[in-house]
Design a protein around this motif. Structure first.
Motif, PDB file in Angstrom:
ATOM      1  N   SER A   2       0.914  -1.005   0.033  1.00  9.91           N
ATOM      2  CA  SER A   2       0.065   0.102   0.207  1.00  9.91           C
ATOM      3  C   SER A   2       0.841   1.510  -0.049  1.00  9.91           C
ATOM      4  CB  SER A   2      -1.280  -0.634   1.698  1.00  9.91           C
ATOM      5  OG  SER A   2       0.161   0.288   2.726  1.00  9.91           O
ATOM      6  N   ASP A   3       0.552   2.074  -1.050  1.00 13.65           N
ATOM      7  CA  ASP A   3       1.014   3.602  -0.963  1.00 13.65           C
ATOM      8  C   ASP A   3       1.981   4.335   0.785  1.00 13.65           C
ATOM      9  OD1 ASP A   3       1.493   3.636  -3.268  1.00 13.65           O
ATOM     10  OD2 ASP A   3      -1.147   4.797  -3.837  1.00 13.65           O
ATOM     11  N   ASP A   4       0.788   4.234   1.998  1.00 10.37           N
ATOM     12  CA  ASP A   4       0.553   4.469   3.123  1.00 10.37           C
ATOM     13  C   ASP A   4       1.545   3.640   3.848  1.00 10.37           C
ATOM     14  OD1 ASP A   4       0.539   5.348   5.203  1.00 10.37           O
ATOM     15  OD2 ASP A   4      -0.901   4.128   6.387  1.00 10.37           O
ATOM     16  N   ARG A   5       1.917   2.465   3.214  1.00  8.61           N
ATOM     17  CA  ARG A   5       3.179   1.429   4.017  1.00  8.61           C
ATOM     18  C   ARG A   5       3.756   1.593   3.739  1.00  8.61           C
ATOM     19  NH1 ARG A   5       5.289  -3.983   2.715  1.00  8.61           N
ATOM     20  NH2 ARG A   5       5.660  -4.462   4.971  1.00  8.61           N
ATOM     21  N   GLN A   6       3.985   2.147   2.056  1.00  8.87           N
ATOM     22  CA  GLN A   6       5.895   2.698   1.741  1.00  8.87           C
ATOM     23  C   GLN A   6       6.316   3.904   1.284  1.00  8.87           C
ATOM     24  OE1 GLN A   6       5.222   1.971  -2.977  1.00  8.87           O
ATOM     25  NE2 GLN A   6       7.977   1.906  -3.038  1.00  8.87           N
ATOM     26  N   HIS A   7       5.106   4.425   2.107  1.00 10.77           N
ATOM     27  CA  HIS A   7       6.029   5.882   2.433  1.00 10.77           C
ATOM     28  C   HIS A   7       6.197   5.855   4.524  1.00 10.77           C
ATOM     29  CE1 HIS A   7       5.029  10.015   2.992  1.00 10.77           C
ATOM     30  NE2 HIS A   7       5.293  10.284   4.203  1.00 10.77           N
ATOM     31  N   ARG A   8       5.308   5.066   4.994  1.00 11.43           N
ATOM     32  CA  ARG A   8       6.398   4.664   6.398  1.00 11.43           C
ATOM     33  C   ARG A   8       7.525   4.675   6.282  1.00 11.43           C
ATOM     34  NH1 ARG A   8       1.680   1.365   8.954  1.00 11.43           N
ATOM     35  NH2 ARG A   8       3.559   1.620  10.723  1.00 11.43           N
ATOM     36  N   ILE A   9       7.507   2.960   5.165  1.00 13.20           N
ATOM     37  CA  ILE A   9       9.218   2.496   5.543  1.00 13.20           C
ATOM     38  C   ILE A   9      10.339   3.954   4.699  1.00 13.20           C
ATOM     39  CG2 ILE A   9      10.010   0.519   3.783  1.00 13.20           C
ATOM     40  CD1 ILE A   9       7.676  -0.904   4.285  1.00 13.20           C
ATOM     41  N   ARG A  10       9.684   4.270   3.920  1.00 17.12           N
ATOM     42  CA  ARG A  10      10.803   5.175   3.148  1.00 17.12           C
ATOM     43  C   ARG A  10      11.112   6.018   4.162  1.00 17.12           C
ATOM     44  NH1 ARG A  10       7.605   6.770  -0.551  1.00 17.12           N
ATOM     45  NH2 ARG A  10       7.986   5.479  -2.976  1.00 17.12           N
ATOM     46  N   GLN A  11       9.910   6.537   4.926  1.00 19.00           N
ATOM     47  CA  GLN A  11      10.088   7.595   5.989  1.00 19.00           C
ATOM     48  C   GLN A  11      11.458   6.513   7.069  1.00 19.00           C
ATOM     49  OE1 GLN A  11       6.800   8.957   6.947  1.00 19.00           O
ATOM     50  NE2 GLN A  11       7.026  11.019   6.394  1.00 19.00           N
ATOM     51  N   ARG A  12      10.627   5.475   7.111  1.00 21.31           N
ATOM     52  CA  ARG A  12      12.046   5.182   8.613  1.00 21.31           C
ATOM     53  C   ARG A  12      13.196   5.188   7.795  1.00 21.31           C
ATOM     54  NH1 ARG A  12      10.269   1.900  12.872  1.00 21.31           N
ATOM     55  NH2 ARG A  12       8.428   3.761  12.453  1.00 21.31           N
ATOM     56  N   ALA A  13      13.395   4.381   6.715  1.00 22.62           N
ATOM     57  CA  ALA A  13      14.451   3.653   5.922  1.00 22.62           C
ATOM     58  C   ALA A  13      15.175   5.299   6.306  1.00 22.62           C
ATOM     59  CB  ALA A  13      14.828   3.456   4.614  1.00 22.62           C
ATOM     60  N   HIS A  14      14.588   6.769   6.163  1.00 19.31           N
ATOM     61  CA  HIS A  14      15.289   7.685   5.776  1.00 19.31           C
ATOM     62  C   HIS A  14      15.806   8.411   6.631  1.00 19.31           C
ATOM     63  CE1 HIS A  14      16.687  11.244   3.997  1.00 19.31           C
ATOM     64  NE2 HIS A  14      16.558  12.244   4.597  1.00 19.31           N
ATOM     65  N   LYS A  15      14.976   8.269   8.264  1.00 21.29           N
ATOM     66  CA  LYS A  15      15.552   8.041   9.232  1.00 21.29           C
ATOM     67  C   LYS A  15      17.151   7.605   9.750  1.00 21.29           C
ATOM     68  CE  LYS A  15      11.324  10.359  10.898  1.00 21.29           C
ATOM     69  NZ  LYS A  15       9.985   9.999  12.138  1.00 21.29           N
ATOM     70  N   ILE A  16      17.004   6.120   9.844  1.00 22.51           N
ATOM     71  CA  ILE A  16      18.077   5.225   9.822  1.00 22.51           C
ATOM     72  C   ILE A  16      19.052   5.874   9.320  1.00 22.51           C
ATOM     73  CG2 ILE A  16      18.500   2.252   9.995  1.00 22.51           C
ATOM     74  CD1 ILE A  16      16.103   1.877  10.112  1.00 22.51           C
ATOM     75  N   TRP A  17      18.837   5.515   7.557  1.00 22.70           N
ATOM     76  CA  TRP A  17      20.245   6.144   7.722  1.00 22.70           C
ATOM     77  C   TRP A  17      20.481   7.684   7.570  1.00 22.70           C
ATOM     78  CZ3 TRP A  17      20.242  11.142   3.906  1.00 22.70           C
ATOM     79  CH2 TRP A  17      21.103  11.243   3.167  1.00 22.70           C
ATOM     80  N   GLU A  18      19.965   8.770   8.323  1.00 22.56           N
ATOM     81  CA  GLU A  18      20.570   9.982   8.867  1.00 22.56           C
ATOM     82  C   GLU A  18      21.317   9.328   9.901  1.00 22.56           C
ATOM     83  OE1 GLU A  18      17.112  12.508   9.281  1.00 22.56           O
ATOM     84  OE2 GLU A  18      17.180  13.128   6.870  1.00 22.56           O
ATOM     85  N   SER A  19      20.391   8.194  11.103  1.00 16.95           N
ATOM     86  CA  SER A  19      20.820   7.770  12.320  1.00 16.95           C
ATOM     87  C   SER A  19      22.391   7.318  12.445  1.00 16.95           C
ATOM     88  CB  SER A  19      20.151   7.817  13.204  1.00 16.95           C
ATOM     89  OG  SER A  19      19.830   5.621  12.655  1.00 16.95           O
ATOM     90  N   HIS A  20      23.299   6.914  11.165  1.00 25.60           N
ATOM     91  CA  HIS A  20      23.771   5.799  10.942  1.00 25.60           C
ATOM     92  C   HIS A  20      25.042   7.102  10.155  1.00 25.60           C
ATOM     93  CE1 HIS A  20      21.628   1.995  10.972  1.00 25.60           C
ATOM     94  NE2 HIS A  20      22.353   2.213  12.342  1.00 25.60           N
ATOM     95  N   GLY A  21      24.902   8.321   9.896  1.00 24.60           N
ATOM     96  CA  GLY A  21      25.529   9.425   9.472  1.00 24.60           C
ATOM     97  C   GLY A  21      25.779   9.157   7.964  1.00 24.60           C
ATOM     98  N   HIS A  22      24.418   8.978   7.077  1.00 17.94           N
ATOM     99  CA  HIS A  22      24.446   8.943   6.013  1.00 17.94           C
ATOM    100  C   HIS A  22      25.779   8.315   5.037  1.00 17.94           C
ATOM    101  CE1 HIS A  22      23.574  12.941   6.998  1.00 17.94           C
ATOM    102  NE2 HIS A  22      22.102  13.097   6.994  1.00 17.94           N
ATOM    103  N   PRO A  23      25.575   7.193   5.253  1.00 22.14           N
ATOM    104  CA  PRO A  23      26.365   6.203   4.746  1.00 22.14           C
ATOM    105  C   PRO A  23      25.719   5.578   2.874  1.00 22.14           C
ATOM    106  CG  PRO A  23      25.175   5.054   6.095  1.00 22.14           C
ATOM    107  CD  PRO A  23      24.707   5.905   6.745  1.00 22.14           C
ATOM    108  N   HIS A  24      26.614   5.838   2.278  1.00 17.23           N
ATOM    109  CA  HIS A  24      26.231   6.054   0.817  1.00 17.23           C
ATOM    110  C   HIS A  24      26.579   4.068   0.597  1.00 17.23           C
ATOM    111  CE1 HIS A  24      26.131   6.238  -3.220  1.00 17.23           C
ATOM    112  NE2 HIS A  24      28.162   5.386  -3.502  1.00 17.23           N
ATOM    113  N   GLY A  25      25.419   3.271  -0.294  1.00 18.16           N
ATOM    114  CA  GLY A  25      25.196   2.121  -0.470  1.00 18.16           C
ATOM    115  C   GLY A  25      24.670   0.880   1.007  1.00 18.16           C
ATOM    116  N   SER A  26      24.398   1.738   1.281  1.00 15.51           N
ATOM    117  CA  SER A  26      23.721   1.219   2.640  1.00 15.51           C
ATOM    118  C   SER A  26      22.290   1.264   2.374  1.00 15.51           C
ATOM    119  CB  SER A  26      23.902   1.580   4.343  1.00 15.51           C
ATOM    120  OG  SER A  26      25.525   1.104   4.267  1.00 15.51           O
TER     121      SER A  26
END
Length: 83
Positions: A2-26
């Motif tokens: 669903s669009d809502d689930r995908q949006h939530r996953i995208r937001q969470r993945a972005h927060k994880i990426w930011e919390s890990h210091g913006h690593p490339h390729g993860s």
């Protein structure tokens, strides 16, 4: 998905990426972690109403606890007759 689930996953993945210091390729690892977290939240949310409904059921009235019995009074000793 669903669009809502995908949006939530995208937001969470972005927060994880930011919390890990913006690593490339993860991005794949972050997306998978976000998916697991969102799925766990959704599963917990589905179970929650069942537990809440069980908690709302009225409980049977507790039986009153009887007070402990006082020890029986001793009978006076029989008087002996004097001879």
């Amino acid at each position: 998905m669903s669009d809502d689930r995908q949006h939530r996953i995208r937001q969470r993945a972005h927060k994880i990426w930011e919390s890990h210091g913006h690593p490339h390729g993860s991005d794949r690892e972050h997306w998978e972690q976000a998916t697991r977290e969102i799925d766990a939240e959704d599963a917990a949310a589905k179970k929650k109403p069942a537990r809440a409904a069980a908690a709302v059921k009225p409980k049977a009235a507790a039986k009153p606890v009887a007070a402990p019995k006082a020890p029986a009074a001793k009978k006076p000793a029989a008087k002996t007759k004097a001879k």
